[in-house]
Design a protein around this motif. Sequence first.
Motif, mmCIF file in Angstrom:
data_model
loop_
_atom_site.group_PDB
_atom_site.id
_atom_site.type_symbol
_atom_site.label_atom_id
_atom_site.label_comp_id
_atom_site.label_asym_id
_atom_site.label_seq_id
_atom_site.Cartn_x
_atom_site.Cartn_y
_atom_site.Cartn_z
ATOM 1 N N LEU A 3 0.727 -1.223 -0.043
ATOM 2 C CA LEU A 3 0.113 0.113 -0.147
ATOM 3 C C LEU A 3 0.911 1.253 -0.030
ATOM 4 C CD1 LEU A 3 -2.672 -1.094 2.758
ATOM 5 C CD2 LEU A 3 -2.893 -1.526 0.327
ATOM 6 N N ASP A 82 -0.364 -2.217 -4.762
ATOM 7 C CA ASP A 82 -1.836 -2.641 -4.979
ATOM 8 C C ASP A 82 -2.799 -1.506 -4.815
ATOM 9 O OD1 ASP A 82 -1.666 -5.701 -5.037
ATOM 10 O OD2 ASP A 82 -0.317 -5.230 -3.354
ATOM 11 N N CYS A 83 -2.303 -0.267 -4.192
ATOM 12 C CA CYS A 83 -3.453 0.614 -3.852
ATOM 13 C C CYS A 83 -2.611 1.699 -3.716
ATOM 14 C CB CYS A 83 -4.481 0.050 -2.755
ATOM 15 S SG CYS A 83 -5.765 1.206 -2.837
ATOM 16 N N ASP A 94 -6.102 5.877 -5.875
ATOM 17 C CA ASP A 94 -7.273 4.790 -5.676
ATOM 18 C C ASP A 94 -8.419 5.226 -4.818
ATOM 19 O OD1 ASP A 94 -6.147 3.170 -7.771
ATOM 20 O OD2 ASP A 94 -4.577 2.453 -6.319
ATOM 21 N N ILE A 368 -10.034 0.070 2.678
ATOM 22 C CA ILE A 368 -8.783 0.034 1.997
ATOM 23 C C ILE A 368 -8.621 -1.324 1.368
ATOM 24 C CG2 ILE A 368 -6.288 0.254 1.983
ATOM 25 C CD1 ILE A 368 -6.640 2.733 3.816
ATOM 26 N N ALA A 372 -8.811 -2.274 -2.449
ATOM 27 C CA ALA A 372 -7.687 -2.613 -3.229
ATOM 28 C C ALA A 372 -7.938 -4.065 -3.736
ATOM 29 C CB ALA A 372 -6.501 -2.684 -2.322
ATOM 30 N N ARG A 375 -9.916 -3.225 -6.975
ATOM 31 C CA ARG A 375 -9.124 -2.774 -7.909
ATOM 32 C C ARG A 375 -8.247 -3.918 -8.803
ATOM 33 N NH1 ARG A 375 -3.703 -1.219 -8.058
ATOM 34 N NH2 ARG A 375 -3.242 0.582 -9.531
#
Length: 379
Positions: A3, A82-83, A94, A368, A372, A375
């Motif tokens: 993250l 990832d995010c 994001d 989150i 994530a 996404r």
Amino acid sequence: MKLAFILFKYFPYGGLQRDFLRIALECQSRGHEVVVYTMDWQGEKPVGFVIHQLKPKALAAHKRDKCFHQEVMNHIAQSSVDCVIGFNKMPGLDIYYAADACYEDKARLQRSKLYRLMQRYKHFSAFERGVFSPEGSTHILLIAPAQQVLFEQYYHTPSERFHVLPPGISQDRCAPENADEIRQQLREEFNIAAGDKLVLMIGSGFRTKGLDRALKAIAALPDKLKQTIYFMVIGQDNAKPFWRLARKLGVEKQLSVLSGRDDIPRFLLGADLLIHPAYHENTGTVLLEAAVAGLPVLTTDVCGYAHYIDKANIGCVVQSPFKQEDLNRLFLAMLTNQDEHQQWHENGLKFAKHADIYSMPQQASTLIEQLASQRGKLL
């Protein structure tokens, strides 16, 4: 997951910064890797965080922000992330943690048309649009639900991209069993007599928090009461203009200014009143921190969390449009009415036991993870 957290500046005593740290630490405790991008980091660095400090060379603040954003996005594009979670408004996020109020609303209602021709306005407006435009995909974590109406008004952001979080008050702000002992120790440390009044103001950004309004309220007190006032301001800002104002008003003897510190709970327990007459405040976390410590609060209705103080009867709220005489009148009443003061104190302690005001870091981290994961499925 890996993250990426982005914020322009970290220092230990800012509300936004504290929220970021608590969310990032919660994510780390769940097994995720935390990578931070910032222009400046003050204070200790958490174990396990990967912190990238980028130093763009530009004189104007908005130009530094723009250069920083470009460098961060270039770095992230070359990494496996990832995010991307931002704590300041910027394109390419994001998730955005919405600690700041709607910039476009303030620019249109509080600034001139000439201001909106400046490059500064164009930059910040574009960065806000990069988060909230209807064509975008950024999800917004809201801590002030009233702001959603404004963002939808100016940008037509789809409602499903907003996620409302509860306040995130730290449990160490609640009054412990030995609260009276801590109160007495603090007052002895600062030589505050039992009959004197310790008025507290906490927060960085003295102008925004309404320090000038507070000083005028102290100056308006009857002379006998004024001599019993100790006014402590704790925060990170330039205090010189306010010392000048205090001398002009004749209340410099009442004023003490302390820099940001880690023992705020002691002051919340030792004080008699928190004053927070802010000009604008998206939330006002300190209002709830005072409330759960049993400290009565005097604030303005522009603070996002002022409604908690009003509904739970933990103090008084100055209504808009703001008038200095209204603040002066309520300030005097709160300092002199002991029966109401005791009731506000007891209401705050009850509020601390029953209100859902502590789970923000946990709920934010869960969102989150969920966003994530979604996404990742779309990529």
